[in-house]
Design a protein around this motif. Sequence first.
Motif, short mmCIF file in Angstrom:
data_model
loop_
_atom_site.label_atom_id
_atom_site.label_comp_id
_atom_site.label_asym_id
_atom_site.label_seq_id
_atom_site.Cartn_x
_atom_site.Cartn_y
_atom_site.Cartn_z
N ASN A 120 3.84 1.48 1.20
CA ASN A 120 4.65 1.84 2.53
C ASN A 120 5.73 0.87 2.20
O ASN A 120 5.39 -0.41 2.32
CB ASN A 120 3.65 1.69 3.74
CG ASN A 120 2.83 2.82 4.05
OD1 ASN A 120 3.15 3.99 3.62
ND2 ASN A 120 1.33 2.55 4.22
N GLN A 131 7.72 0.78 -6.10
CA GLN A 131 6.42 1.29 -6.48
C GLN A 131 5.99 1.07 -7.73
O GLN A 131 4.99 0.61 -8.28
CB GLN A 131 6.52 2.98 -6.05
CG GLN A 131 6.42 3.08 -4.77
CD GLN A 131 5.25 3.08 -4.27
OE1 GLN A 131 4.05 2.70 -4.68
NE2 GLN A 131 4.94 3.63 -2.92
N ASN A 151 12.05 2.54 -2.53
CA ASN A 151 10.87 2.70 -2.62
C ASN A 151 10.39 3.16 -4.03
O ASN A 151 9.24 2.45 -4.52
CB ASN A 151 10.32 3.74 -1.72
CG ASN A 151 8.68 3.79 -1.50
OD1 ASN A 151 8.33 3.10 -1.13
ND2 ASN A 151 8.15 4.83 -2.12
N ASN A 169 0.78 -1.26 0.12
CA ASN A 169 0.12 -0.13 0.08
C ASN A 169 0.91 1.32 0.00
O ASN A 169 0.46 2.25 0.47
CB ASN A 169 -0.99 0.02 1.41
CG ASN A 169 -1.85 -1.23 1.29
OD1 ASN A 169 -2.54 -1.67 0.16
ND2 ASN A 169 -2.23 -1.65 2.23
N GLN A 208 8.70 -1.32 4.22
CA GLN A 208 9.12 -2.10 5.62
C GLN A 208 10.14 -2.75 5.69
O GLN A 208 10.22 -3.60 4.69
CB GLN A 208 7.78 -2.59 6.19
CG GLN A 208 6.66 -2.09 6.44
CD GLN A 208 5.48 -3.15 6.84
OE1 GLN A 208 4.78 -3.54 5.87
NE2 GLN A 208 5.52 -3.57 8.01
#
Length: 570
Positions: free
Chosen positions: A135, A200, A196, A133, A137
Amino acid sequence: MPLIVTTGYQSVAGVRSRNEDFVGMVTPGEPELSSKGMILAVADGVSGSEGGREAAEYVVRGLLTDYYATPDTWEVTTALEKVVVAMNSWVQQQGSVRRELAGMATTLTTLVLRGRMYYSAHVGDTRCYLLRNGNLQKLTQDHVWDRPEMQHVLTRAIGLDSHLVIDHGMGELRAGDVFLLASDGVWAAISEYDLNDFLQQVSAQSLSPDLACTGLCEAAMKAGSQDNCSALVVRVNELPEGDLRDAITELHVLPVPPRMKPGQTLDGYVIDEVMHTSQTTLLYRVTDPVHHRKLVLKTLHPDRATDAQERSAFAHEAWLAKRVVARFFPQVITPEQRNYLYYLSTWHAGDSLQRRLDAGQHFTVPEAVVCGGKLVRAVGALHRRSILHRDIKPANVHLGDDDEIRILDLGVAQSGFDSKDSSPASNFNLAGTPSFLAPEQFQGEPPSRATDIYATGVTLYYLLTRHYPYGEVEPFQRPKFGEPVTPGRYRPDLPHWLENVLLKAVARDPQDRFETAEEFLLALERGAAHPLPAPSIKPLAQRDPLSLWRALAVISIVANLLLVYLLIAR
């Protein structure tokens, strides 16, 4: 539908003459995909010894091979632990017997995707990331010294020590999840913002995992990485149906929360009230402040925290609750994070039929017929999903303020009843409430669709009359069933057609009941237009052959005694 993923990898030496990283994966077909899952691994051989590359390659190759040789009955974490510990012993042995390999060691980060769960095992400073979503981690912790000048010195690695401690992680998979396994040559050279950005694009499917891995390694080298660069990316495209084994595994490792009071919070949910307490479970109404909604949170009683059987039964209940997606049941809500043993479901204003009866509510015949039709539809929905409820009763039937009937509490439900069931509830034939158990269950017969139909019939009978067709049955009692009392005896306003429907539903012989919930529903909907015939009274030889033979034996004994008396009297 099986688990479907897209994968890609890249491993380059970079500025070094030798690549001491090693990357591998196995994406098997069935049945291994369901039983063992797919496994992915990245290892980084420790520099400074000639055996770094050998250690990394041996550990990854051995892991990918030996993992699939472990018994299917082992948990994923158990299988990974035993295989990696064995690899550690081998690496240590090789380093001790071959002088050129002295001090050989390697880091390892591995990921297993099975069913709707992921499992990780980790030693060293390779890393595992999860993008969900939007984010990012980091799922692993680096095993290095925390002093600035020693941040590249490992405190844990395979081959470094005879006693190996492995970090394990696990969690629920979701469609669209993107995982990255990377060596420190990648993650140490570029920022998490760049990581990221690449992931993405994989998530949005604008970049393939293969191209993302190539791009990550190139970006790391351009940023000045002096180490080997390795990356492995996997995108979860489609998930299979939830697996009971995975659900039990997930909930077995979570701690049971302490007993909560109104105003306290659990994983961000605010406790509003304690709705119900039993010997095994607790039920809370909670508020979800993020989505501004009321939910129901169910968990084990703290006294049962160490009871493995109760944990398995609770996991089975949560798994079934998630499968019954229909308006007849509260719907399970998946929390963003879950740190304790519980599951969430939707909350609906209203009350159970039992509480309504206890409060003095009177159900007219039309109201009871409407409720009965909805309840029978709900039971049919369970049976079509191969689920037996096994505890249908007014206390487990909720009538909402929206006039919808919902079945509650799958705590003793049984799944897969068309085949040999392995659920925790399958070991208890008499699970449920005695007065709603079908007569054959007291004779040791297993639960079936017919026993659920019987309990549904008793529920409607009780809703209309506040009595039981064969009288109340106390716990541990072994009742004898005669003929059921006609409901019109307690409720003279009942139409004959409805009496006949109820008597058929609660017939003592399973063969005399409705064969399916759909047949039961049809009889209620047809009503007086196509009434069922009144049940015929069976001869004693069919109703109770044992009593008949006993009676004949008594008569025979009396007759023989009388003949003996007459002979003596002469």
